[in-house]
Enzyme design. Structure first.
Site, PDB file in Angstrom:
ATOM      1  N   GLU A  51       4.779  11.775  -5.609  1.00  0.00           N
ATOM      2  CA  GLU A  51       4.334  10.221  -5.671  1.00  0.00           C
ATOM      3  C   GLU A  51       2.901  10.148  -5.130  1.00  0.00           C
ATOM      4  OE1 GLU A  51       5.197   5.852  -4.066  1.00  0.00           O
ATOM      5  OE2 GLU A  51       6.739   7.365  -3.616  1.00  0.00           O
ATOM      6  N   ASP A  62       2.413  -2.014   2.349  1.00  0.00           N
ATOM      7  CA  ASP A  62       1.963  -0.812   2.823  1.00  0.00           C
ATOM      8  C   ASP A  62       1.681  -1.143   4.550  1.00  0.00           C
ATOM      9  OD1 ASP A  62       1.978   0.900   0.694  1.00  0.00           O
ATOM     10  OD2 ASP A  62      -0.144   0.309   0.159  1.00  0.00           O
ATOM     11  N   TYR A 174      14.582   2.832  -6.873  1.00  0.00           N
ATOM     12  CA  TYR A 174      14.072   2.733  -5.287  1.00  0.00           C
ATOM     13  C   TYR A 174      14.716   1.952  -4.451  1.00  0.00           C
ATOM     14  CZ  TYR A 174      10.052   3.878  -2.307  1.00  0.00           C
ATOM     15  OH  TYR A 174       9.169   4.443  -1.098  1.00  0.00           O
TER      16      TYR A 174
END
Length: 263
Positions: A51, A62, A174
């Site tokens: 990734e 993030d 995911y």
């Protein structure tokens, strides 16, 4: 007539069919001058997927480590075009998956963006701030260019929306292990295992658990409820601390061993 699968989904489905737990290793594009050597080291140490984070100045999901990694890459002058050019020269033997935010995908248009991914050998795309009910143009462009659009589900995702995400995701699904940003944790949140088990009831796609998978023990634990794991912050912290590609590869090998042995 059976529709041919793209390289990413071919790989993930084959691993699941073989009972192999998948390991996706994350590297921020451009984080160091030799950043593609980190990719090669991860691949050689047993990562099934690579990734690649395309740095963005205003990330939503993030945590501090990936933010620092993106800031370092941007400070070095990293661009999407430059990162993709580096990837085009990589000649990978495992699928490449780009992770970035919708702003970068939409800036020049999804068709151009996904075409550039294809030309660089990237066969997967994760856009965490793109909701399932707004996939339209991006999903169409991804399909035209042979790029699997991987969708995310979180513990807060409702039952009907989980079903919708499972229907539309390609490559793998995911599972976000917790309500929060990326980053290393002392332990895995139980909500992640519950989510992974739920999603596996909704799809025959492999379900990978990410966010907070910080070491081999976490990887083995997560794989008891998921088809594999995504490891990002734990690797990028080591790169930020100055570890070499060989040292990063050694950590990936430990993660691989934990997934293979279950402990």
């Amino acid at each position: 007539m059976t529709t041919a699968l793209n390289p990413l989904e071919t790989t993930t489905r084959a691993a699941k069919a073989d009972g192999r737990k998948l390991l996706a290793a994350y590297v921020t594009g451009g984080i160091t001058p030799d950043w593609t050597d980190h990719l090669r080291a991860c691949r050689d140490a047993g990562a099934d997927l690579l990734e690649i984070g395309l740095p963005f100045s205003d990330p939503m999901l993030d945590g501090p480590t990936i933010q620092r990694a993106s800031d370092r890459a941007l400070g070095r002058g990293a661009t999407v075009e430059g990162i993709l050019a580096d990837l085009a020269a990589l000649e990978p033997t495992v699928p490449l998956v780009a992770m970035t935010y919708a702003n970068l995908v939409l800036h020049d248009g999804p068709d151009r963006f996904c075409g550039a991914l294809r030309d660089a050998g990237v066969t997967g795309l994760i856009v965490p701030d793109l909701p399932v009910d707004e996939l339209g143009e991006v999903a169409g462009a991804a399909e035209r260019h042979g790029v699997d659009l991987v969708l995310l589900a979180a513990p807060s995702t409702g039952a009907e929306r989980r079903r919708e995400i499972a229907r539309h995701s390609r490559g793998f699904l995911y599972a976000v292990s917790l309500m929060g940003v990326t980053g290393e944790r002392a332990g895995l949140d139980p909500s992640g295992a519950e989510l992974a088990r739920s999603l596996r009831q909704l799809t025959d796609l492999p379900v990978l658990l990410g966010f907070g998978v910080s070491g081999p023990a976490h990887a083995a634990e997560a794989a008891r409820s998921a088809d594999g794991v995504v490891v990002a912050s734990a690797l990028m912290r080591r790169v930020l601390d100055g570890e070499s590609p060989a040292e990063i590869g050694a950590q990936v090998a430990r993660l691989r061993a934990a997934l293979d042995t279950g402990h």
